[in-house]
Design a protein around this motif. Structure first.
Motif, PDB file in Angstrom:
ATOM      1  N   PRO A 282       0.757  -1.106  -0.087  1.00 23.26           N
ATOM      2  CA  PRO A 282      -0.017   0.079   0.099  1.00 23.26           C
ATOM      3  C   PRO A 282       0.890   1.265   0.077  1.00 23.26           C
ATOM      4  CG  PRO A 282       0.127  -0.954   2.041  1.00 23.26           C
ATOM      5  CD  PRO A 282       0.869  -1.830   1.229  1.00 23.26           C
ATOM      6  N   PHE A 283       0.610   2.021  -0.849  1.00 21.37           N
ATOM      7  CA  PHE A 283       1.344   3.559  -0.880  1.00 21.37           C
ATOM      8  C   PHE A 283       0.421   4.745  -1.249  1.00 21.37           C
ATOM      9  CE2 PHE A 283       1.749   1.310  -5.008  1.00 21.37           C
ATOM     10  CZ  PHE A 283       1.486   2.564  -5.898  1.00 21.37           C
ATOM     11  N   GLN A 284      -0.971   4.585  -1.338  1.00 23.66           N
ATOM     12  CA  GLN A 284      -1.630   5.667  -1.726  1.00 23.66           C
ATOM     13  C   GLN A 284      -1.762   6.701  -0.814  1.00 23.66           C
ATOM     14  OE1 GLN A 284      -2.768   5.833  -4.887  1.00 23.66           O
ATOM     15  NE2 GLN A 284      -1.747   3.542  -5.201  1.00 23.66           N
ATOM     16  N   GLN A 285      -1.822   6.399   0.456  1.00 26.31           N
ATOM     17  CA  GLN A 285      -1.521   7.440   1.547  1.00 26.31           C
ATOM     18  C   GLN A 285      -0.337   7.230   2.338  1.00 26.31           C
ATOM     19  OE1 GLN A 285      -5.189   6.654   3.837  1.00 26.31           O
ATOM     20  NE2 GLN A 285      -6.443   7.383   2.398  1.00 26.31           N
ATOM     21  N   CYS A 286      -0.118   8.530   2.825  1.00 24.60           N
ATOM     22  CA  CYS A 286       1.145   8.494   3.701  1.00 24.60           C
ATOM     23  C   CYS A 286       1.261   7.638   4.778  1.00 24.60           C
ATOM     24  CB  CYS A 286       1.565  10.028   4.368  1.00 24.60           C
ATOM     25  SG  CYS A 286       1.778  11.331   2.762  1.00 24.60           S
ATOM     26  N   ARG A 287      -0.065   7.285   5.255  1.00 24.49           N
ATOM     27  CA  ARG A 287      -0.130   6.840   6.884  1.00 24.49           C
ATOM     28  C   ARG A 287      -0.070   5.144   6.172  1.00 24.49           C
ATOM     29  NH1 ARG A 287      -5.637   9.582   9.708  1.00 24.49           N
ATOM     30  NH2 ARG A 287      -4.753  11.585   9.746  1.00 24.49           N
ATOM     31  N   ASP A 288      -0.015   4.729   5.173  1.00 25.92           N
ATOM     32  CA  ASP A 288       0.276   3.338   4.718  1.00 25.92           C
ATOM     33  C   ASP A 288       1.738   3.050   5.320  1.00 25.92           C
ATOM     34  OD1 ASP A 288      -2.283   3.072   3.645  1.00 25.92           O
ATOM     35  OD2 ASP A 288      -1.307   3.487   1.571  1.00 25.92           O
ATOM     36  N   CYS A 289       2.437   4.022   5.752  1.00 27.61           N
ATOM     37  CA  CYS A 289       3.985   3.649   6.107  1.00 27.61           C
ATOM     38  C   CYS A 289       3.984   4.606   7.279  1.00 27.61           C
ATOM     39  CB  CYS A 289       5.022   3.989   5.071  1.00 27.61           C
ATOM     40  SG  CYS A 289       4.918   3.098   3.460  1.00 27.61           S
ATOM     41  N   HIS A 290       3.681   5.428   7.274  1.00 26.06           N
ATOM     42  CA  HIS A 290       3.958   6.668   8.429  1.00 26.06           C
ATOM     43  C   HIS A 290       2.872   6.716   9.499  1.00 26.06           C
ATOM     44  CE1 HIS A 290       7.346   8.370   6.222  1.00 26.06           C
ATOM     45  NE2 HIS A 290       6.681   8.193   5.084  1.00 26.06           N
ATOM     46  N   GLN A 291       3.351   6.690  10.580  1.00 24.51           N
ATOM     47  CA  GLN A 291       2.376   6.887  11.762  1.00 24.51           C
ATOM     48  C   GLN A 291       1.504   8.341  11.884  1.00 24.51           C
ATOM     49  OE1 GLN A 291       4.294   6.035  15.385  1.00 24.51           O
ATOM     50  NE2 GLN A 291       4.070   3.641  15.092  1.00 24.51           N
ATOM     51  N   ASP A 292       0.572   8.597  12.284  1.00 29.00           N
ATOM     52  CA  ASP A 292      -0.005   9.934  12.296  1.00 29.00           C
ATOM     53  C   ASP A 292       0.147  10.485  13.461  1.00 29.00           C
ATOM     54  OD1 ASP A 292      -1.560  12.111  12.237  1.00 29.00           O
ATOM     55  OD2 ASP A 292      -3.693  11.031  12.146  1.00 29.00           O
ATOM     56  N   THR A 293       1.132  11.347  13.880  1.00 28.54           N
ATOM     57  CA  THR A 293       1.587  11.969  14.931  1.00 28.54           C
ATOM     58  C   THR A 293       0.568  13.039  15.519  1.00 28.54           C
ATOM     59  OG1 THR A 293       2.733  13.684  13.789  1.00 28.54           O
ATOM     60  CG2 THR A 293       4.084  11.529  14.404  1.00 28.54           C
ATOM     61  N   HIS A 294      -0.568  13.317  14.697  1.00 25.88           N
ATOM     62  CA  HIS A 294      -1.598  14.330  15.124  1.00 25.88           C
ATOM     63  C   HIS A 294      -2.514  13.941  16.079  1.00 25.88           C
ATOM     64  CE1 HIS A 294       0.899  16.722  12.331  1.00 25.88           C
ATOM     65  NE2 HIS A 294       0.642  16.154  11.540  1.00 25.88           N
ATOM     66  N   ARG A 295      -3.045  14.514  16.857  1.00 24.72           N
ATOM     67  CA  ARG A 295      -4.117  13.979  17.741  1.00 24.72           C
ATOM     68  C   ARG A 295      -4.810  15.523  18.096  1.00 24.72           C
ATOM     69  NH1 ARG A 295       0.832  12.554  19.714  1.00 24.72           N
ATOM     70  NH2 ARG A 295       1.351  10.438  19.775  1.00 24.72           N
ATOM     71  N   PRO A 296      -6.192  15.157  17.790  1.00 23.38           N
ATOM     72  CA  PRO A 296      -6.674  14.433  16.880  1.00 23.38           C
ATOM     73  C   PRO A 296      -6.346  14.412  15.311  1.00 23.38           C
ATOM     74  CG  PRO A 296      -8.053  16.208  17.246  1.00 23.38           C
ATOM     75  CD  PRO A 296      -7.073  16.439  18.162  1.00 23.38           C
ATOM     76  N   SER A 297      -6.711  13.402  14.707  1.00 24.64           N
ATOM     77  CA  SER A 297      -6.151  13.331  13.339  1.00 24.64           C
ATOM     78  C   SER A 297      -6.561  14.613  12.487  1.00 24.64           C
ATOM     79  CB  SER A 297      -6.620  11.994  12.755  1.00 24.64           C
ATOM     80  OG  SER A 297      -6.333  12.058  11.216  1.00 24.64           O
ATOM     81  N   LEU A 298      -5.777  15.019  11.651  1.00 27.75           N
ATOM     82  CA  LEU A 298      -5.686  16.082  10.695  1.00 27.75           C
ATOM     83  C   LEU A 298      -6.411  15.600   9.325  1.00 27.75           C
ATOM     84  CD1 LEU A 298      -3.180  18.317  11.568  1.00 27.75           C
ATOM     85  CD2 LEU A 298      -5.397  18.474  12.445  1.00 27.75           C
ATOM     86  N   GLY A 299      -6.729  14.558   9.172  1.00 37.39           N
ATOM     87  CA  GLY A 299      -7.104  13.783   7.908  1.00 37.39           C
ATOM     88  C   GLY A 299      -6.024  13.210   7.137  1.00 37.39           C
ATOM     89  N   ASN A 300      -6.306  12.461   5.891  1.00 38.48           N
ATOM     90  CA  ASN A 300      -5.275  11.811   5.279  1.00 38.48           C
ATOM     91  C   ASN A 300      -4.559  12.510   4.137  1.00 38.48           C
ATOM     92  OD1 ASN A 300      -6.280   9.345   6.365  1.00 38.48           O
ATOM     93  ND2 ASN A 300      -8.057   9.183   5.068  1.00 38.48           N
ATOM     94  N   ASP A 301      -4.666  13.781   3.876  1.00 39.97           N
ATOM     95  CA  ASP A 301      -3.913  14.574   2.926  1.00 39.97           C
ATOM     96  C   ASP A 301      -3.020  15.311   3.578  1.00 39.97           C
ATOM     97  OD1 ASP A 301      -3.053  15.881   0.738  1.00 39.97           O
ATOM     98  OD2 ASP A 301      -4.749  17.232   0.657  1.00 39.97           O
ATOM     99  N   CYS A 302      -1.902  14.598   3.978  1.00 36.76           N
ATOM    100  CA  CYS A 302      -0.887  14.820   4.633  1.00 36.76           C
ATOM    101  C   CYS A 302      -0.058  16.119   3.663  1.00 36.76           C
ATOM    102  CB  CYS A 302       0.455  13.920   5.054  1.00 36.76           C
ATOM    103  SG  CYS A 302      -0.232  12.439   5.984  1.00 36.76           S
ATOM    104  N   GLN A 303       0.070  15.865   2.474  1.00 39.04           N
ATOM    105  CA  GLN A 303       0.499  16.901   1.526  1.00 39.04           C
ATOM    106  C   GLN A 303       0.102  18.325   1.669  1.00 39.04           C
ATOM    107  OE1 GLN A 303       0.203  14.949  -2.188  1.00 39.04           O
ATOM    108  NE2 GLN A 303       2.090  13.710  -1.861  1.00 39.04           N
ATOM    109  N   ARG A 304      -0.812  18.398   2.353  1.00 36.78           N
ATOM    110  CA  ARG A 304      -1.556  19.974   2.618  1.00 36.78           C
ATOM    111  C   ARG A 304      -0.510  20.809   3.473  1.00 36.78           C
ATOM    112  NH1 ARG A 304      -6.230  21.127   5.599  1.00 36.78           N
ATOM    113  NH2 ARG A 304      -5.782  18.943   6.789  1.00 36.78           N
TER     114      ARG A 304
END
Length: 349
Positions: free
Chosen positions: A68-90
């Motif tokens: 899987p590589f469509q989203q950053c979270r496929d490889c990287h942990q989400d350090t934001h609490r609460p989540s800021l969504g899947n579009d890390c490139q923003r």
């Protein structure tokens, strides 16, 4: 009759995930690395920091297809609490996970950064990776209130984001209960507002802030003599309306010559209270019978014709010192005025 293909001799490390033509990626010179494989032509071209990652970090246990590589979270942990969504490139780029401020535009957020806020490190506000739900409606949500007692929640009445200190540039003391006049306008705020106290300060009388230099000699109304433009001199004091109006030479005397050690009242009224008696007690206490305040010498008011020995004839032109000789008393010279012999023989022999 032996096959020229790789797999009849070599074990398929890829478990059938890739083409049977191993030479697509490998060479006869060395099995590792896969020198001919071009990741740029794959479904996931490597860019930025990704190009520096070891292959095994992504292709764990020899897995190459179906990753899987469509989203950053496929490889990287989400350090934001609460989540800021899947579009890390923003906010982030592949050039570096950190440095989101170079991509994220705070001006388009609910809290645009102004003044000193723009220089604060992100983690000072976004602690523990928290980005959503932060309170920011009031300054006190982040800043402590140094004022005791509180001056309310509207900090912008006195302060600006350009700098927490320097409230005097915004706060208008003219609208306060104590408008600043004269020398007061030059005093540092902290000199009056000790320990951050702004409300409830006494200011009705000068002595609320200033020591009584006169030690109770005068009334509480300092403004009867002094002005806020300068404590010294006492510009409003009129000696002409005092118990001792100044005249003649007295006008030229410095205040401290008479008012020694800050003593103003009560002061003695007679000449000898301030001046030494150069006549050594030969005359009465009233110096004004002979002298005037315009000048001590000569004794302008003294009339020899009204004295016991009236001057006639040649005596009129004789200098005073020829009859009134110098004498000594207690080691000091003084001129003898009385008693002086009145007979001719006493002076002429």
């Amino acid at each position: 009759g032996l096959s020229r293909a790789c797999l009849p001799c070599h074990t398929d490390q890829h478990q059938g995930q890739l083409s049977a033509d191993c030479l697509t990626c490998h060479t006869m010179t060395a099995w590792k690395p896969a020198a001919r494989f071009d990741h740029e032509r794959s479904a996931f071209p490597l860019q930025g920091k990704h190009a520096q990652v070891e292959c095994a970090k992504c292709h764990q246990q020899g897995k190459y297809k179906g990753l899987p590589f469509q989203q950053c979270r496929d490889c990287h942990q989400d350090t934001h609490r609460p989540s800021l969504g899947n579009d890390c490139q923003r906010c982030h780029t592949v050039a570096g996970w950190k440095g989101a401020s170079q991509v994220f535009d705070h001006e388009r957020s609910a809290f645009p950064l102004r003044g000193q806020h723009a220089q604060v490190e992100c983690v000072r506000c976004h602690q523990q990776g928290r980005f959503k739900g932060l309170p920011f409606q009031q300054c006190r949500d982040c800043h402590q209130d140094p004022h005791r007692p509180s001056l309310g929640n509207d900090c912008q009445r006195c302060h600006t984001v350009g700098g927490w200190k320097g409230a005097s540039q915004v706060f208008d003391h003219e609208h306060s209960a104590f408008p600043l006049r004269g020398q007061h306008a030059q005093v540092e705020c902290a000199k009056c507002h000790l320990q951050g106290k702004y409300k409830g300060l006494p200011f009705q009388q000068c002595r609320d802030c200033h020591q009584d230099y006169h030690q109770g000699q005068f009334t509480q109304d300092c403004a009867g003599c002094h002005v806020v433009e300068g404590w010294k001199p006492a510009a409003l004091f009129d000696h002409g309306k005092s118990a001792f109006p100044l005249q003649g030479k007295h006008l030229q005397v410095e205040c401290a010559k008479c008012h020694q050690q800050g003593h103003y009242r009560p002061l003695a009224q007679q000449c000898r209270d301030c001046h030494q008696d150069v006549h050594q007690g030969q005359f009465a206490q009233d110096c004004a019978l002979c002298h005037v305040v315009e000048d001590w010498k000569p004794a302008t008011l003294f009339d020899h014709q009204r004295a016991t020995y009236q001057l006639d004839g040649a005596h009129v032109v004789v200098q005073c010192e020829q009859c009134h000789l110098l004498e000594q008393s207690a080691g000091k010279d003084f001129r003898r005025y009385r008693p002086v012999p009145a007979t001719c023989q006493a002076c002429h022999g």
